[in-house]
Scaffold this active site. Structure first.
Site, PDB file in Angstrom:
ATOM      1  N   GLU A  52      46.025  41.977  39.487  1.00 38.07           N
ATOM      2  CA  GLU A  52      46.472  41.528  40.914  1.00 38.07           C
ATOM      3  C   GLU A  52      45.406  41.056  41.810  1.00 38.07           C
ATOM      4  O   GLU A  52      44.443  41.921  41.991  1.00 38.07           O
ATOM      5  CB  GLU A  52      47.185  42.946  41.409  1.00 38.07           C
ATOM      6  CG  GLU A  52      47.735  42.346  42.805  1.00 38.07           C
ATOM      7  CD  GLU A  52      48.550  43.542  43.382  1.00 38.07           C
ATOM      8  OE1 GLU A  52      48.135  43.949  44.571  1.00 38.07           O
ATOM      9  OE2 GLU A  52      49.238  43.873  42.923  1.00 38.07           O
ATOM     10  N   ASP A 125      54.603  51.813  40.318  1.00 42.98           N
ATOM     11  CA  ASP A 125      53.395  51.101  39.769  1.00 42.98           C
ATOM     12  C   ASP A 125      53.647  50.757  38.514  1.00 42.98           C
ATOM     13  O   ASP A 125      52.960  49.649  38.032  1.00 42.98           O
ATOM     14  CB  ASP A 125      52.209  52.000  39.811  1.00 42.98           C
ATOM     15  CG  ASP A 125      51.771  52.214  41.279  1.00 42.98           C
ATOM     16  OD1 ASP A 125      52.373  51.422  42.405  1.00 42.98           O
ATOM     17  OD2 ASP A 125      51.319  53.431  41.582  1.00 42.98           O
TER      18      ASP A 125
END
Length: 163
Positions: A52, A125
């Site tokens: 990310e 997550d």
């Protein structure tokens, strides 16, 4: 870990989340993240690592923690010669749900559907990590073509110049 190519059904090969105690010293937390990623890379041997891209958030503390953990992941991949791709959260959400503003529940639901899972991955997550992998599989071919076009343009531009 997701396997597949754009336009074909994808398969989840595995998913994991490294957790660290919130009250632990930062250096020890990053060490635990590194050890977890190293173990994952040793076990699964991916061809690519998608990370990310942290670019802005309101909470500076969250940004710093995410950026530090991302750097550890990139370091672990680089150590093995595994290419790393960076994708922003909005790119990932848009790729998986069609909206760059999707919430965690929408991302989890689409990851569940796209990977044909019986239930959404837990914790959230894990769904985010799988969404990142899906995004990379779907976006990488277009990004590679764009990079090749830019490189070709740069070569042609420099050929026309003389010193």
């Amino acid at each position: 870990m997701v396997e597949g190519v754009a336009g074909r059904p994808l398969t989840m090969l595995g998913v994991g989340v490294v957790r660290t105690p919130a009250d632990a010293d930062l250096s020890h937390r990053l060490l635990a993240v590194e050890q977890g990623i190293e173990q994952w890379l040793d076990e699964h041997r991916p061809e690519f690592v998608a990370v990310e891209r942290v670019f802005s958030q309101h909470n500076v503390r969250t940004v710093m923690g995410t950026a530090q953990a991302s750097a550890v992941a990139m370091l672990c991949a680089a150590r093995r010669g595994i290419p790393v791709a960076l994708h922003t959260p909005s790119e990932v959400k848009a790729a998986v749900t069609g909206s760059g503003r999707a919430d965690k529940a929408q991302v989890g639901a689409m990851v569940t559907r796209l990977l044909r899972l019986a239930a959404p991955p837990k914790p959230a997550d894990a769904a985010d990590a799988l969404a990142l992998a899906i995004c990379h599989i779907w976006r990488a071919p277009a990004q590679n073509r764009l990079q090749q076009a830019v490189a070709r343009h740069a070569v042609h531009a420099t050929k026309g110049r003389t010193a």
